[in-house]
Scaffold this active site. Structure first.
Site, PDB file in Angstrom:
ATOM      1  N   SER A   1      22.659  70.959  20.694  1.00  0.00           N
ATOM      2  CA  SER A   1      21.824  71.098  19.502  1.00  0.00           C
ATOM      3  C   SER A   1      20.643  70.123  19.565  1.00  0.00           C
ATOM      4  O   SER A   1      19.486  70.504  19.380  1.00  0.00           O
ATOM      5  CB  SER A   1      22.699  70.842  18.265  1.00  0.00           C
ATOM      6  OG  SER A   1      21.927  70.668  17.120  1.00  0.00           O
TER       7      SER A   1
ATOM      8  N   LYS B   1      16.335  71.079  20.919  1.00  0.00           N
ATOM      9  CA  LYS B   1      15.138  70.851  20.112  1.00  0.00           C
ATOM     10  C   LYS B   1      14.160  69.932  20.848  1.00  0.00           C
ATOM     11  O   LYS B   1      12.949  70.098  20.778  1.00  0.00           O
ATOM     12  CB  LYS B   1      15.530  70.281  18.748  1.00  0.00           C
ATOM     13  CG  LYS B   1      16.138  71.382  17.870  1.00  0.00           C
ATOM     14  CD  LYS B   1      16.711  70.861  16.579  1.00  0.00           C
ATOM     15  CE  LYS B   1      18.028  70.179  16.766  1.00  0.00           C
ATOM     16  NZ  LYS B   1      18.882  70.044  15.620  1.00  0.00           N
TER      17      LYS B   1
ATOM     18  N   ASP C   1      19.807  77.428  17.144  1.00  0.00           N
ATOM     19  CA  ASP C   1      20.431  76.203  16.615  1.00  0.00           C
ATOM     20  C   ASP C   1      20.477  76.245  15.096  1.00  0.00           C
ATOM     21  O   ASP C   1      21.451  75.770  14.493  1.00  0.00           O
ATOM     22  CB  ASP C   1      19.676  74.955  17.093  1.00  0.00           C
ATOM     23  CG  ASP C   1      20.330  73.680  16.553  1.00  0.00           C
ATOM     24  OD1 ASP C   1      21.501  73.442  16.907  1.00  0.00           O
ATOM     25  OD2 ASP C   1      19.699  72.968  15.746  1.00  0.00           O
TER      26      ASP C   1
ATOM     27  N   ARG D   1      28.241  75.608  11.774  1.00  0.00           N
ATOM     28  CA  ARG D   1      29.072  74.433  12.097  1.00  0.00           C
ATOM     29  C   ARG D   1      29.330  73.592  10.859  1.00  0.00           C
ATOM     30  O   ARG D   1      30.420  73.063  10.657  1.00  0.00           O
ATOM     31  CB  ARG D   1      28.371  73.596  13.173  1.00  0.00           C
ATOM     32  CG  ARG D   1      28.438  74.235  14.554  1.00  0.00           C
ATOM     33  CD  ARG D   1      27.480  73.570  15.512  1.00  0.00           C
ATOM     34  NE  ARG D   1      27.770  72.167  15.699  1.00  0.00           N
ATOM     35  CZ  ARG D   1      26.868  71.238  16.045  1.00  0.00           C
ATOM     36  NH1 ARG D   1      25.617  71.575  16.251  1.00  0.00           N
ATOM     37  NH2 ARG D   1      27.222  69.987  16.187  1.00  0.00           N
TER      38      ARG D   1
ATOM     39  N   HIS E   1      14.530  60.341  19.921  1.00  0.00           N
ATOM     40  CA  HIS E   1      15.402  61.018  18.962  1.00  0.00           C
ATOM     41  C   HIS E   1      16.546  60.089  18.586  1.00  0.00           C
ATOM     42  O   HIS E   1      17.138  59.442  19.453  1.00  0.00           O
ATOM     43  CB  HIS E   1      15.988  62.296  19.574  1.00  0.00           C
ATOM     44  CG  HIS E   1      16.908  63.004  18.635  1.00  0.00           C
ATOM     45  ND1 HIS E   1      16.454  63.888  17.676  1.00  0.00           N
ATOM     46  CD2 HIS E   1      18.256  62.929  18.475  1.00  0.00           C
ATOM     47  CE1 HIS E   1      17.482  64.328  16.965  1.00  0.00           C
ATOM     48  NE2 HIS E   1      18.584  63.761  17.439  1.00  0.00           N
TER      49      HIS E   1
HETATM   50  N1  URA Z   1      21.733  66.397  15.011  1.00  0.00           N
HETATM   51  C1  URA Z   1      21.442  67.645  15.468  1.00  0.00           C
HETATM   52  O1  URA Z   1      20.278  68.013  15.549  1.00  0.00           O
HETATM   53  N2  URA Z   1      22.462  68.440  15.832  1.00  0.00           N
HETATM   54  C2  URA Z   1      23.760  68.067  15.776  1.00  0.00           C
HETATM   55  O2  URA Z   1      24.616  68.827  16.147  1.00  0.00           O
HETATM   56  C3  URA Z   1      24.052  66.779  15.293  1.00  0.00           C
HETATM   57  C4  URA Z   1      23.001  65.952  14.923  1.00  0.00           C
END
Ligand code: URA
Length: 435
Positions: free
Chosen positions: A185, A189, A163, A170, A82
């Site tokens: 967050s 995932k 999320d 946010r 990621h």
């Molecule tokens: N990427 C994400 O998936 N979440 C965040 O809060 C910031 C970057």
């Protein structure tokens, strides 16, 4: 439970217990807690933070707020990667096929997102390949991972719904830049994605969320801590995003550059970082020592097996592999313009944020969630940091679908380049590895 009392508690910096966190996350996912209370809670977290234990619990609840991916039918160790996001970052298209081509029994079952903002996400880049599908059902996804060794699919709507709601809030309440919220967050995932191993590329610089290496390192440590508490093997690379990664910014242009790296025709920071991420994915999966893993990745790159693996993955996902084997097939926009150097000099900077804004103005990124994207639009940097240019020489080529877009982007891009008389000191792409 009373949400007002929980907001009050967080406002004073007190830690929430597991049941309280579960209540908030469930309420975010099923809509029973209204936006204004969630927004107040998010702002309280921004100001008073969360302990490591709270963050891990928050992440675990988010990960289980919707469907999770069951990869138990995949043979071998499953490794995911990621990136916290950057301009010109196409490392997934290079590192993931290399891991599969290294043939160490490590497989990549990756879920990715679309981009919002400066450039497209991995899914947008892949969709510039004619025919390629990313909306795969679970059986097809797992079948491709077992057969080819790598598959990149889109995140479904039901993955981590808490999320989705919290991130949207946010975005409009100035609460994105909170380390525990970002960490939860991202990691929720990744956990819902089901892999055993997670390699993070945490970026710092003008084109990243984190502006300094220290901030990026602290975020990486937080995410690694969450992973370890929740039973995953996590490594993180802290990497530079003051300048774009590579020379191409824009979806189809980036796929072409990824193919150039995989066929040995392009090197530099993009090739270096992609190989390092792939090596770390093998190493964290326990394939062998780091040195042997690096050798396996380098051999997959030099032999062309990485490129062939990407072509195989594209074909398995319904795309035309001829575009990977022969990237000149990608249609190039005929509405183009060259940006010329105003003087002789060494390129000291190509500011990532300015390049990202210019790419978005060209149509390569999205201004809102459902806005269309122009896959052929973008920027090719003809000169990058550390290279010399003569007055009147090409700095960049811009591609779009209209002259108006070129005008807007050219104005933004002109400020991105900083030329100087002295050759700049080389900078490190990878600042640190945490494992
Ligand atoms: N990427 C994400 O998936 N979440 C965040 O809060 C910031 C970057």
């Amino acid at each position: 439970m009373n949400m007002v009392a929980l907001i009050e508690k967080k406002k004073h910096g007190d830690a929430l217990d597991n049941a309280e966190i579960e209540y908030i996350v469930r309420g975010a996912a099923d809509g029973t807690i209204p936006d204004y209370q969630l927004a107040a809670f998010l702002m309280a977290v921004c100001f008073t933070g969360m302990s490591d234990e709270e963050t891990a619990q928050f992440t675990a609840c988010m990960a289980h707020s919707g469907e999770t991916v069951d990869l138990s039918a995949v043979n071998g160790t499953k490794a995911d990667k990621h990136s916290t996001g950057g301009i010109g970052d196409k490392t997934t298209l290079i590192a993931c096929p290399l891991v599969a081509a290294a043939d160490c029994g490590v497989r990549v079952a990756k879920l990715s997102g679309r981009g919002l903002g400066f450039t497209g996400g991995t899914i947008d880049k892949l969709e510039s390949i004619p025919g390629l599908r990313t909306d795969l059902d679970a059986d097809t996804f797992i079948g491709i991972v077992n057969r080819v060794g790598v598959c990149v699919a889109g995140q479904t709507k039901s993955l981590v719904p808490a999320d989705k709601r919290l991130y949207a809030l946010r975005d409009v309440t100035a609460t994105v830049d909170s380390a525990p919220l970002i960490a939860a967050s991202v990691m929720s995932k990744k956990l819902a994605g089901g892999s055993d191993v997670i390699v993070l590329d945490v970026k710092y610089g003008s084109g990243a969320f984190m502006k300094t290496a220290e901030e990026a390192e602290s975020l990486a440590l937080r995410m690694a801590d969450i992973g370890k508490r929740l039973g995953k093997r996590v490594s993180a690379l802290i990497t530079d995003m003051h300048v774009p990664l590579g020379r191409a910014v824009g979806n189809a242009l980036e796929v072409q550059e990824a193919c150039a790296v995989l066929s040995g025709r392009a090197g530099g920071p993009l090739a270096e970082l992609s190989a390092a991420l792939a090596t770390e994915m093998l190493f964290a999966a326990g394939a062998d020592s780091r040195t042997v893993c690096a050798d396996r990745i380098s051999s997959a790159l030099r032999s062309g097996r990485g490129l062939e693996k990407l072509a195989e993955m594209v074909e398995a996902q319904g795309g035309d592999p001829a575009y990977i084997r022969n990237p000149v097939r990608f249609p190039q926009s005929q509405v183009r313009r060259t940006l010329y150097a105003p003087s002789d000099g060494w390129v000291a900077a190509t500011d990532a944020l300015a390049v990202g804004r210019a790419a978005c103005a060209l149509g390569a990124g999205r201004s809102s969630k459902d806005a269309p994207i122009d896959h052929a639009a973008g920027i090719l940097l003809e000169r990058v940091r550390g290279e010399y240019v003569r007055s009147g020489g090409a700095l960049a080529t811009l591609f779009a679908d209209s002259i108006e877009r070129l005008d807007e982007a050219e104005a933004l891009l002109a400020d991105a380049f900083r030329l100087q008389d002295k050759k700049p000191q080389p900078t490190k792409t990878i600042y640190k590895t945490i494992c």
